[in-house]
Design an enzyme around this catalytic site. Structure first.
Site, mmCIF file in Angstrom:
data_model
loop_
_atom_site.group_PDB
_atom_site.id
_atom_site.type_symbol
_atom_site.label_atom_id
_atom_site.label_comp_id
_atom_site.label_asym_id
_atom_site.label_seq_id
_atom_site.Cartn_x
_atom_site.Cartn_y
_atom_site.Cartn_z
ATOM 1 N N SER A 252 0.838 -1.199 0.000
ATOM 2 C CA SER A 252 0.000 0.000 0.000
ATOM 3 C C SER A 252 0.869 1.243 0.000
ATOM 4 O O SER A 252 2.009 1.229 0.491
ATOM 5 C CB SER A 252 -0.910 0.022 1.232
ATOM 6 O OG SER A 252 -0.151 0.234 2.409
ATOM 7 N N LYS A 253 0.334 2.317 -0.552
ATOM 8 C CA LYS A 253 1.076 3.567 -0.650
ATOM 9 C C LYS A 253 1.327 4.197 0.703
ATOM 10 O O LYS A 253 2.153 5.097 0.835
ATOM 11 C CB LYS A 253 0.317 4.548 -1.555
ATOM 12 C CG LYS A 253 -1.095 4.840 -1.086
ATOM 13 C CD LYS A 253 -1.891 5.518 -2.182
ATOM 14 C CE LYS A 253 -3.365 5.599 -1.822
ATOM 15 N NZ LYS A 253 -4.189 6.033 -2.958
#
Length: 504
Positions: A252-253
């Protein structure tokens, strides 16, 4: 049989490193067998799809060396390669399914579906469509459609039994039909959902092998049911393991940079990234760790793909990238530096921003050095203080992150409008608001013009710096907790999204 594989990204945001991971394995497999690798743009989400995002996908994959034999920019015998240009095909195939009884019009309103979901949640039942319109007589349904009544087209799925899926990596996978929803195939706006378009396109484009992420396994029964309904032979399925953060959560970012173009801007070499992505699920014979794409193509064997949860660790990628850099000659490295950011077009943008502030030519390098950095040195206390109250800076940064992700056009004017919008919504003076972002994006109280410098940095690098700022604030005890972030997400949807706010 000619092997044909594809990658089919949606142009709804920054091109994701996971897309490159899937594209790599599809391209390598096809080339190993002397086949073709196809790029298809799945842009049926007309609200979120943008031409800018499509171009970013083409740029990012081509930068990595993951070029394609057929696609929207190179053509081919199976085009068009944008789903938005194939609408008539999907409508025709959907009507075939309705006529054969494998699909049906559904007239349920959004209000009824919301009530149904709420009741299922309250009763702790499986969330899904209840088949309310499945038994409407065909003639009656046709009459209502002809009368212009709003509707979607749903796939008719079995209520019981087992769907058996043959997966190249995992063998037989069994999923009970009672867990599979009557999937919407054609939305109310007339555009297809992914599921119908994906199956129709894969068949018409003669795709022989679908190599995709394991998150699509639950969708496989719907796809196989569609192949059966059309009387088509399904391609071979192979589901790769998902990339993971170092803590084993899904990539995930929030925990790892995920935009491909961030890695280009940060100075990673494309061959190092492809080598690292290949390592995520594959080792050539001899357990090589350092290998180029040609080596991978020459000896590729799906039987050597590992299903262990691959951990994408940016520190390990950085070390591998350093290895590749050290193998270059001085001349080659100079060429890479010039191609990276030290070329005339790139420098010209910086010169224009710096010139009004220069007193000596020697001022240019220290004045612009932070623009070439991956991470800048940040002072959490200074950032928090710029937000006027503890926690406000973190909230403002988060709102801007979400708004920047939705911003349709990444340029100075769009960036300014986006920041102005958030400042207005948060009822804070614009100058005070911008102080936080000067600090986070440059590490300085004053720097080059903010809007123009963020446009130069690009969306991916800007988002990376904002996330790094959030990390620094969190480590200092003035960032957003998980509970606060959840509350903020709800507030953001209500105030910025659901009230009809438009992208800048």
């Amino acid at each position: 049989m000619t092997v044909r594989t594809r990658i089919a990204p949606s142009p709804t945001g920054a091109p994701h490193i996971g897309t490159a991971y899937i594209a790599l394995f599809n391209r390598v497999f096809a080339k190993h067998h002397g086949g073709q690798f196809i790029l298809r743009i799945e842009d049926t989400d007309q609200v979120r799809s943008t031409a800018e995002s499509e171009q970013a996908i083409l740029t990012a994959l081509r930068w990595l060396g993951l070029d394609w034999d057929e696609g929207p920019d190179v053509g081919g015998a199976h085009g068009p390669y944008r789903q938005s240009e194939r609408s008539a095909l999907y409508q025709d195939h959907a009507m075939q399914l309705v006529t054969s009884g494998h699909a049906y019009p559904c007239f349920c309103s959004a209000e009824r579906l919301a009530t149904l979901r709420r009741q299922q949640e309250e009763n702790q039942e499986r969330i899904g469509y209840d088949g309310h319109c499945a038994d409407i007589a065909a003639a009656e349904a046709a009459r209502r459609v002809a009368a212009g009544e709003a509707h979607v087209i749903r796939l008719r799925t079995p209520c019981e039994g087992i769907c058996s899926i043959q997966d190249r990596f995992r063998g037989e996978i069994e999923i009970g039909w009672e867990t599979v929803d009557d999937q919407i195939l054609i939305k109310g706006d007339g555009f297809p959902t992914y599921h119908l378009a994906n199956v129709v396109d894969d068949h018409l484009m003669e795709i022989t092998h679908v190599i995709r992420g394991e998150e699509w396994i639950p969708s496989a029964p719907k796809h196989l049911l569609l192949y059966e309904a059309f009387g088509w032979e399904a391609p071979e399925l192979a589901h790769l393991p998902l990339l993971r953060n170092p803590d084993k959560s899904k990539l995930s970012k929030r925990k790892n940079p995920t935009g491909i173009l961030y890695y280009r801007q940060a100075g990673f070499l494309p061959e190092a990234i492809c080598n690292y992505l290949g390592q995520m699920a594959y080792r050539p014979e001899g357990d090589l760790e350092i290998f180029d794409m040609e080596t991978m193509v020459a000896g590729f064997d799906l039987g050597r793909v590992s299903l262990g949860g691959p951990v994408f660790d940016i520190e390990k990628l950085r070390a591998l990238n350093g290895h590749y850099i050290r193998q270059l000659s001085a001349g080659d490295l100079l060429g890479r530096l010039r191609h990276w950011l030290l070329h005339d077009e790139s420098l010209l943008g910086l010169v224009g921003m710096a010139q009004p502030r220069l007193e000596q030519l020697a001022d240019f390098v220290p004045m612009t050095a932070y623009m070439f950095a991956d991470q800048v040195s940040l002072d959490a206390a200074a950032i928090d203080q710029a937000g006027t109250a503890s926690g406000k800076a973190a909230e403002w940064i988060q709102f801007v992150q979400w708004e920047f992700e939705r911003l349709a056009s990444w340029d100075a004017e769009g960036i300014r409008g986006c920041l102005q919008r958030v400042a207005t919504c948060e009822e804070v003076k614009f100058k005070k608001f911008l102080g936080v972002f000067f600090r986070v994006c440059s590490g300085r109280a004053a720097a080059l013009p903010l809007f123009e410098s963020l446009a130069w940095l690009g969306r991916d690098m800007t988002l990376r710096r904002l996330q790094y700022g959030q990390d620094v604030l969190r480590e200092a005890g003035v960032g957003l907790s998980k509970k606060a972030l959840k509350r903020l997400e709800k507030s953001y949807r209500e105030r910025y999204v659901e009230e009809g706010g438009k992208d800048g």
